[in-house]
Motif scaffolding. Sequence first.
Motif, short mmCIF file in Angstrom:
data_model
loop_
_atom_site.label_atom_id
_atom_site.label_comp_id
_atom_site.label_asym_id
_atom_site.label_seq_id
_atom_site.Cartn_x
_atom_site.Cartn_y
_atom_site.Cartn_z
N PRO A 1 20.29 20.32 38.00
CA PRO A 1 20.08 20.94 36.69
C PRO A 1 21.25 20.86 35.66
O PRO A 1 21.35 20.84 34.58
CB PRO A 1 19.69 22.35 37.16
CG PRO A 1 18.96 22.15 38.49
CD PRO A 1 20.05 21.17 39.09
N GLY A 2 22.63 21.09 36.38
CA GLY A 2 23.94 21.27 35.51
C GLY A 2 24.10 19.93 35.13
O GLY A 2 24.76 19.74 33.93
N ILE A 3 23.84 18.89 35.88
CA ILE A 3 24.17 17.45 35.23
C ILE A 3 23.19 17.07 34.26
O ILE A 3 23.39 16.60 33.19
CB ILE A 3 24.06 16.35 36.37
CG1 ILE A 3 24.95 16.45 37.50
CG2 ILE A 3 24.03 15.03 36.01
CD1 ILE A 3 24.99 15.70 38.70
N ALA B 1 23.25 27.70 17.93
CA ALA B 1 21.96 27.57 17.59
C ALA B 1 21.36 26.14 18.04
O ALA B 1 20.35 26.17 18.65
CB ALA B 1 21.31 27.96 16.25
N ILE B 2 22.20 25.23 17.78
CA ILE B 2 21.63 23.80 18.07
C ILE B 2 21.53 23.66 19.39
O ILE B 2 20.60 23.15 20.02
CB ILE B 2 22.56 22.86 17.36
CG1 ILE B 2 22.84 23.23 15.64
CG2 ILE B 2 22.18 21.46 17.85
CD1 ILE B 2 23.75 22.29 15.06
N PHE B 3 22.71 24.16 20.23
CA PHE B 3 22.73 24.01 21.67
C PHE B 3 21.81 24.91 22.46
O PHE B 3 21.75 24.83 23.81
CB PHE B 3 23.92 23.88 21.99
CG PHE B 3 24.95 22.84 21.65
CD1 PHE B 3 24.98 21.65 22.21
CD2 PHE B 3 25.74 22.73 20.29
CE1 PHE B 3 25.55 20.72 21.84
CE2 PHE B 3 26.48 21.68 19.96
CZ PHE B 3 26.18 20.69 20.48
N MET B 4 20.91 25.85 21.99
CA MET B 4 20.24 26.66 22.73
C MET B 4 18.91 25.97 22.89
O MET B 4 18.09 26.11 23.87
CB MET B 4 19.83 27.95 21.76
CG MET B 4 20.86 28.80 21.77
SD MET B 4 20.62 30.36 20.57
CE MET B 4 19.21 31.01 21.48
N ILE B 5 18.51 24.71 22.19
CA ILE B 5 17.37 24.21 22.33
C ILE B 5 17.35 23.27 23.51
O ILE B 5 16.41 23.12 24.49
CB ILE B 5 17.25 23.06 21.19
CG1 ILE B 5 17.15 23.57 19.76
CG2 ILE B 5 16.07 22.01 21.25
CD1 ILE B 5 17.18 22.97 18.50
N PRO B 6 18.41 22.66 24.08
CA PRO B 6 18.61 21.68 25.15
C PRO B 6 18.50 22.85 26.44
O PRO B 6 17.76 22.37 27.38
CB PRO B 6 19.83 20.99 25.51
CG PRO B 6 20.47 21.77 24.33
CD PRO B 6 19.68 22.19 23.46
N MET C 1 24.23 18.89 31.00
CA MET C 1 25.39 18.12 30.40
C MET C 1 24.64 16.93 29.73
O MET C 1 25.36 16.66 28.65
CB MET C 1 26.19 18.02 31.49
CG MET C 1 27.56 17.02 30.99
SD MET C 1 28.39 15.99 32.01
CE MET C 1 27.29 14.92 32.67
N VAL C 2 23.84 16.18 30.39
CA VAL C 2 23.31 14.98 29.68
C VAL C 2 22.43 15.46 28.46
O VAL C 2 22.57 14.77 27.34
CB VAL C 2 22.36 14.23 30.47
CG1 VAL C 2 21.82 12.95 29.88
CG2 VAL C 2 23.14 13.88 31.75
N PHE C 3 21.79 16.21 28.50
CA PHE C 3 21.16 16.97 27.30
C PHE C 3 21.91 17.43 26.18
O PHE C 3 21.71 17.24 24.85
CB PHE C 3 20.09 18.32 27.63
CG PHE C 3 18.86 18.07 28.37
CD1 PHE C 3 18.68 16.58 28.90
CD2 PHE C 3 18.02 18.70 28.88
CE1 PHE C 3 17.58 16.17 29.70
CE2 PHE C 3 16.88 18.55 29.74
CZ PHE C 3 16.65 17.25 30.12
N TYR C 4 23.11 17.94 26.43
CA TYR C 4 24.07 18.33 25.36
C TYR C 4 24.58 17.02 24.85
O TYR C 4 24.65 17.04 23.48
CB TYR C 4 25.03 19.42 26.17
CG TYR C 4 24.80 20.77 26.48
CD1 TYR C 4 23.81 21.50 25.75
CD2 TYR C 4 25.42 21.36 27.42
CE1 TYR C 4 23.79 22.57 26.12
CE2 TYR C 4 25.53 22.50 27.67
CZ TYR C 4 24.53 23.30 27.10
OH TYR C 4 24.34 24.43 27.39
N LEU C 5 24.81 16.33 25.70
CA LEU C 5 25.45 14.83 24.99
C LEU C 5 24.37 14.22 23.98
O LEU C 5 24.73 13.74 22.84
CB LEU C 5 25.71 13.86 26.13
CG LEU C 5 26.93 14.21 27.00
CD1 LEU C 5 27.27 13.50 28.19
CD2 LEU C 5 28.34 14.66 26.39
#
Length: 434
Positions: A183-185, A406-411, A188-192
């Motif tokens: 899940p951590g990896i 707020a943007i990074f709460m979505i992933p 990270m991919v979702f953030y990118l």
Amino acid sequence: MAVEVVGLLGIILMLILMFLRVPIAIAMVVPTFLGILYLKDWNTLTTAVETIIWNHSFSYTLSTIPMFVLMGELLYVCGISGELFATFRAWLSRLRGGLAMATIGSSALFAAASGSSLANTATMGVIASKEMINSGYNKSLTGGSIIAGGTLGVLIPPSTLFIIYGMMTEQSIGQLLVAGIIPGILLMVFYLVTVYIVVLIKPRLAPSIKEKVSWKEKFISLKTTIWILLLFACVVGGMYVGLFNPTEAAGVGAFLTLIIALLRRKLTLISFIEALSSTLKTTGFLFAIIIMAFLLNYFLIITKIPFLLSDFLNGLALPKFALFGIIILMYILLGAIMDSLAMVVVTLPIILPLIISMDMDLIWFGVIIVLVMELAMISPPIGMNCFVLRGAAPDLSLEDIFKGAAIFMIPIVLLIAILYLFPEIALYLPNNMY
């Protein structure tokens, strides 16, 4: 007064004290002591305090926390975090949004040794914020990418939050730590991907960087990552193959980190004392909360609040996914008004009977809990990571930081939904441990 009413009043008093900025441990212990005295007597209170504090203070598992905290402190003082950012910048800077991606990537790798979201955010806030702002990046994207990367510190092992959750639920800490890897990896991919989509929609948020880095320089920059990868392989890999338990892994990790700091010749007596001092402060804070959480749990069991809530929600005859959605929504709302760690240690004893009655895997739910804590760490108005970044990067206003968050709460919400549908993503590695 009915015991249920006493329990409810105790919870209300605790929340009021927290809103008044009373330290978390004290806010938990005051209603607990008053409630036990009202329902029982002085002898019961003293016996409960002596028994609970003795049993949990001398828990062998607790020694895992200071060792993992010390790992992160030693890595910080020996300058590895800054070199990690330089490595990812060399590889990603020519992409639009590359510096934001480099921040997230270096945060993920630093998380593999630090285990602390706040340390991750503060470190990258100092290093990355000036680089991104000077390069013309939008301040909201700058703040958002830094605190998003910081949240990875509590999901990618080692993680102190998994240890606390494991102690409170009596689950295998080794399995919990390993469960956070995939899940951590993914996060990270979702953030990118989030950065890529955002700058694709609004290119003005992240200018193109003309800086050219040769392939030779790129490969030379990778030498810093070797230290972290070796440390991660020894600590997490050792647990996975059954070479040592989590407590032994923490001790090995702290020792190897000290060796790395000495080999790099970046560790002085003053910096070593600073690392030890910071470790003691963090550990004392966490230990106080953990012990008070067990006392609070005893009080709530006396008042029967957890079982009443479980029976009430089960009595609604809602589908399992609806009950799960209610729990997640509750955590999202609480995360906006409470400290994330306090939120979990207060609510976990209450909702645990419900989770067990729904036949949900507690290792899997540990990953979910950490993800909702990540949401709480970056959600306004209490998001702790946001305030830490504001202190570390004065050029960023809280408004800019919260907009970016707020943007990074979505992933994070997306990953929670995926893990609900496919729990084996989190359970595959722990189920195959030796």
